[in-house]
Design an enzyme around this catalytic site. Structure first.
Site, PDB file in Angstrom:
ATOM      1  N   GLY A  31      37.919  50.880  42.228  1.00 21.03           N
ATOM      2  CA  GLY A  31      39.292  51.182  42.654  1.00 21.03           C
ATOM      3  C   GLY A  31      40.090  50.062  43.635  1.00 21.03           C
ATOM      4  O   GLY A  31      39.510  49.344  44.162  1.00 21.03           O
ATOM      5  N   HIS A  34      43.786  45.299  42.666  1.00 18.63           N
ATOM      6  CA  HIS A  34      44.585  44.008  42.996  1.00 18.63           C
ATOM      7  C   HIS A  34      44.608  43.447  41.745  1.00 18.63           C
ATOM      8  O   HIS A  34      44.135  43.904  40.781  1.00 18.63           O
ATOM      9  CB  HIS A  34      43.916  43.468  44.202  1.00 18.63           C
ATOM     10  CG  HIS A  34      42.391  43.033  43.970  1.00 18.63           C
ATOM     11  ND1 HIS A  34      41.913  42.318  43.076  1.00 18.63           N
ATOM     12  CD2 HIS A  34      41.352  43.476  44.502  1.00 18.63           C
ATOM     13  CE1 HIS A  34      40.680  42.222  42.934  1.00 18.63           C
ATOM     14  NE2 HIS A  34      40.265  43.053  44.044  1.00 18.63           N
ATOM     15  N   GLY A  36      42.991  41.028  40.769  1.00 22.10           N
ATOM     16  CA  GLY A  36      41.683  40.635  40.052  1.00 22.10           C
ATOM     17  C   GLY A  36      41.306  41.662  39.058  1.00 22.10           C
ATOM     18  O   GLY A  36      40.710  41.474  38.138  1.00 22.10           O
ATOM     19  N   HIS A  37      41.374  43.029  39.693  1.00 26.10           N
ATOM     20  CA  HIS A  37      40.918  43.896  38.363  1.00 26.10           C
ATOM     21  C   HIS A  37      41.888  43.771  37.408  1.00 26.10           C
ATOM     22  O   HIS A  37      41.417  44.103  36.140  1.00 26.10           O
ATOM     23  CB  HIS A  37      41.302  45.512  39.178  1.00 26.10           C
ATOM     24  CG  HIS A  37      40.282  45.561  40.418  1.00 26.10           C
ATOM     25  ND1 HIS A  37      40.977  45.516  41.941  1.00 26.10           N
ATOM     26  CD2 HIS A  37      39.023  45.762  40.472  1.00 26.10           C
ATOM     27  CE1 HIS A  37      39.868  45.782  42.546  1.00 26.10           C
ATOM     28  NE2 HIS A  37      38.785  46.069  41.907  1.00 26.10           N
ATOM     29  N   GLN A 153      26.428  39.695  40.816  1.00 24.77           N
ATOM     30  CA  GLN A 153      26.304  40.900  40.061  1.00 24.77           C
ATOM     31  C   GLN A 153      26.547  40.612  38.686  1.00 24.77           C
ATOM     32  O   GLN A 153      25.619  41.339  38.031  1.00 24.77           O
ATOM     33  CB  GLN A 153      27.753  41.359  40.595  1.00 24.77           C
ATOM     34  CG  GLN A 153      27.963  42.988  39.668  1.00 24.77           C
ATOM     35  CD  GLN A 153      28.762  43.914  40.503  1.00 24.77           C
ATOM     36  OE1 GLN A 153      28.772  44.592  41.411  1.00 24.77           O
ATOM     37  NE2 GLN A 153      30.136  43.605  40.144  1.00 24.77           N
ATOM     38  N   MET A 184      41.058  37.593  46.167  1.00 25.63           N
ATOM     39  CA  MET A 184      41.260  38.842  46.271  1.00 25.63           C
ATOM     40  C   MET A 184      40.188  39.901  46.183  1.00 25.63           C
ATOM     41  O   MET A 184      39.085  39.835  45.392  1.00 25.63           O
ATOM     42  CB  MET A 184      42.224  39.212  45.033  1.00 25.63           C
ATOM     43  CG  MET A 184      43.521  38.528  44.925  1.00 25.63           C
ATOM     44  SD  MET A 184      44.693  39.377  44.112  1.00 25.63           S
ATOM     45  CE  MET A 184      46.135  38.611  44.659  1.00 25.63           C
ATOM     46  N   SER A 185      40.251  40.800  47.167  1.00 27.98           N
ATOM     47  CA  SER A 185      39.148  41.732  47.273  1.00 27.98           C
ATOM     48  C   SER A 185      39.805  42.968  47.905  1.00 27.98           C
ATOM     49  O   SER A 185      40.897  42.884  48.858  1.00 27.98           O
ATOM     50  CB  SER A 185      38.129  41.334  48.393  1.00 27.98           C
ATOM     51  OG  SER A 185      37.187  42.370  48.796  1.00 27.98           O
ATOM     52  N   ARG A 187      38.744  44.777  50.220  1.00 28.75           N
ATOM     53  CA  ARG A 187      38.391  44.809  51.524  1.00 28.75           C
ATOM     54  C   ARG A 187      39.094  43.745  52.217  1.00 28.75           C
ATOM     55  O   ARG A 187      39.167  43.882  53.649  1.00 28.75           O
ATOM     56  CB  ARG A 187      36.821  44.031  51.538  1.00 28.75           C
ATOM     57  CG  ARG A 187      35.863  45.345  51.121  1.00 28.75           C
ATOM     58  CD  ARG A 187      34.131  44.989  51.568  1.00 28.75           C
ATOM     59  NE  ARG A 187      33.465  46.227  51.316  1.00 28.75           N
ATOM     60  CZ  ARG A 187      32.612  46.196  50.435  1.00 28.75           C
ATOM     61  NH1 ARG A 187      32.436  45.413  49.374  1.00 28.75           N
ATOM     62  NH2 ARG A 187      31.791  47.264  50.089  1.00 28.75           N
TER      63      ARG A 187
HETATM   64  P1  AMP Z   1      35.104  46.309  42.521  1.00 27.89           P
HETATM   65  O1  AMP Z   1      36.339  47.269  42.492  1.00 27.89           O
HETATM   66  O2  AMP Z   1      35.509  45.303  44.015  1.00 27.89           O
HETATM   67  O3  AMP Z   1      33.769  46.733  42.648  1.00 27.89           O
HETATM   68  O4  AMP Z   1      35.506  45.197  41.569  1.00 27.89           O
HETATM   69  C1  AMP Z   1      35.333  45.766  40.208  1.00 27.89           C
HETATM   70  C2  AMP Z   1      35.294  44.251  39.182  1.00 27.89           C
HETATM   71  O5  AMP Z   1      36.480  43.560  39.551  1.00 27.89           O
HETATM   72  C3  AMP Z   1      34.122  43.442  39.437  1.00 27.89           C
HETATM   73  O6  AMP Z   1      33.533  43.087  38.481  1.00 27.89           O
HETATM   74  C4  AMP Z   1      34.523  42.615  40.505  1.00 27.89           C
HETATM   75  O7  AMP Z   1      33.871  41.350  40.335  1.00 27.89           O
HETATM   76  C5  AMP Z   1      35.985  42.191  39.901  1.00 27.89           C
HETATM   77  N1  AMP Z   1      36.760  41.404  40.943  1.00 27.89           N
HETATM   78  C6  AMP Z   1      36.920  41.897  42.300  1.00 27.89           C
HETATM   79  N2  AMP Z   1      37.685  41.095  42.947  1.00 27.89           N
HETATM   80  C7  AMP Z   1      37.850  39.971  41.874  1.00 27.89           C
HETATM   81  C8  AMP Z   1      38.677  38.974  41.934  1.00 27.89           C
HETATM   82  N3  AMP Z   1      39.550  38.398  42.907  1.00 27.89           N
HETATM   83  N4  AMP Z   1      38.833  38.164  40.899  1.00 27.89           N
HETATM   84  C9  AMP Z   1      38.299  38.556  39.560  1.00 27.89           C
HETATM   85  N5  AMP Z   1      37.489  39.707  39.394  1.00 27.89           N
HETATM   86  C10 AMP Z   1      37.499  40.334  40.683  1.00 27.89           C
END
Ligand code: AMP
Length: 291
Positions: A31, A34, A36-37, A153, A184-185, A187
């Site tokens: 959740g 951004h 990326g998601h 991962q 993007m993160s 965090r």
């Molecule tokens: P998370 O919510 O951080 O666990 O991320 C969920 C999914 O989104 C994971 O497969 C991450 O690798 C992917 N993800 C997170 N940040 C990015 C990003 N900047 N660009 C592409 N995928 C991302």
């Protein structure tokens, strides 16, 4: 778009969708969305009839001193963004439904989980593999989408799928970045303005690596040293690791050839950030620098 909390109901819905002959794409997330998601959801939408986004801040992948309690959460905003990105369903289970007590069964991918992030986050990938295996059982999708930002991962999940015979394709999607290159993160929201500015050195160091390699450098030690020297110019950024490893077993490489992952993790204020680039180097290429 529906929001489902019960694993049993989620399983029933996916069964119905598949019985209609429709393909299912799964996007596992924690959740606080951004771009990326969103890119993963859009990729899933292009390749599947029905897209499930799971949204679960998974306690078993956090260490005791990590940010599970403070991890950013905003279900309302996330739901709007997922609907906008074309998701059909959000799966948002409760911790007690995912982890019936006592919970006694874990998935442990060996070897490739002890390096890079696994070295400083013991148990992290055990938590990731376990929750993803559970999601794959609840939501038997055709394809599942993961970001290469978390390259380790992706490899861990691919290995789990291969070793445990999950019938699901793992699709790896490129890292989405801010305009100044910062990956993007969720965090990134921990960063104070000065830290946010300093954090751009991480991507700049990866670009430096790419640049050195494009000019013919093939010694990983030289590349890593140059990256570290650049990162050290930012006192707010404290590197945890900077490594060049093969993109299969994540072992340090002696020379830069084939598929090499240049990966790093660093502390910036309260945030622990990771980033990487994947180099695909032609083994037969002339090793002399270009002028
Ligand atoms: P998370 O919510 O951080 O666990 O991320 C969920 C999914 O989104 C994971 O497969 C991450 O690798 C992917 N993800 C997170 N940040 C990015 C990003 N900047 N660009 C592409 N995928 C991302």
């Amino acid at each position: 778009m529906r929001t489902i909390t019960s694993p049993d109901e989620m399983r029933r819905i996916v069964k119905e969708v598949r019985a209609r002959g429709e393909s299912v794409g799964l996007v596992p997330t924690m959740g606080f969305f951004h771009r990326g998601h969103i890119s993963l959801m859009r990729a899933a939408g292009e390749e599947n009839d029905y897209v499930v986004v799971s949204l679960f801040v998974n306690p078993t992948q956090f260490g005791p001193r990590e940010d599970f309690k403070n991890y950013p959460r905003d279900l309302f905003r996330d739901s709007e963004m997922a609907a906008e990105a074309g998701a059909d369903c959000i799966f948002h289970p409760r911790v007690e439904d995912m982890y019936p007590q006592p919970f006694l069964t874990y998935v442990n991918v060996e070897e490739i989980t002890g390096t890079l992030c696994g070295a400083s986050r013991p148990g992290h990938f055990r938590g990731v593999a376990t929750v993803v295996a559970k999601l794959f059982n609840i939501i038997p999708a055709d394809r599942a989408y993961f970001g290469l930002k978390d390259a380790q991962q992706v490899l861990v999940i691919r290995k789990m799928v291969e070793d445990l015979d999950f019938d699901i394709d793992i699709v790896a999607c490129p890292t989405v970045r801010e305009s100044d290159g910062l990956a993007m993160s969720s965090r990134n929201m921990y960063l104070e303005p000065e830290e946010r500015r300093a954090a751009t050195v991480l991507y700049r160091s990866l670009r430096l690596a790419e640049d050195l390699v494009s000019r013919g450098e093939r010694d990983p030690g030289e590349v890593i040293a140059a990256m570290r020297a650049l990162i050290e110019e930012e006192p707010l950024v404290e590197p945890e690791y900077v490594e060049a490893v093969d993109f299969r077993l994540l072992k340090p490489v002696d020379g830069l050839e084939g598929e090499v992952l240049i990966a790093l993790a660093a502390r910036v204020g309260k945030a622990r950030l990771i980033d990487n680039i994947l180099l695909k180097l032609d083994i037969n290429r002339d090793k002399e620098p270009k002028h």
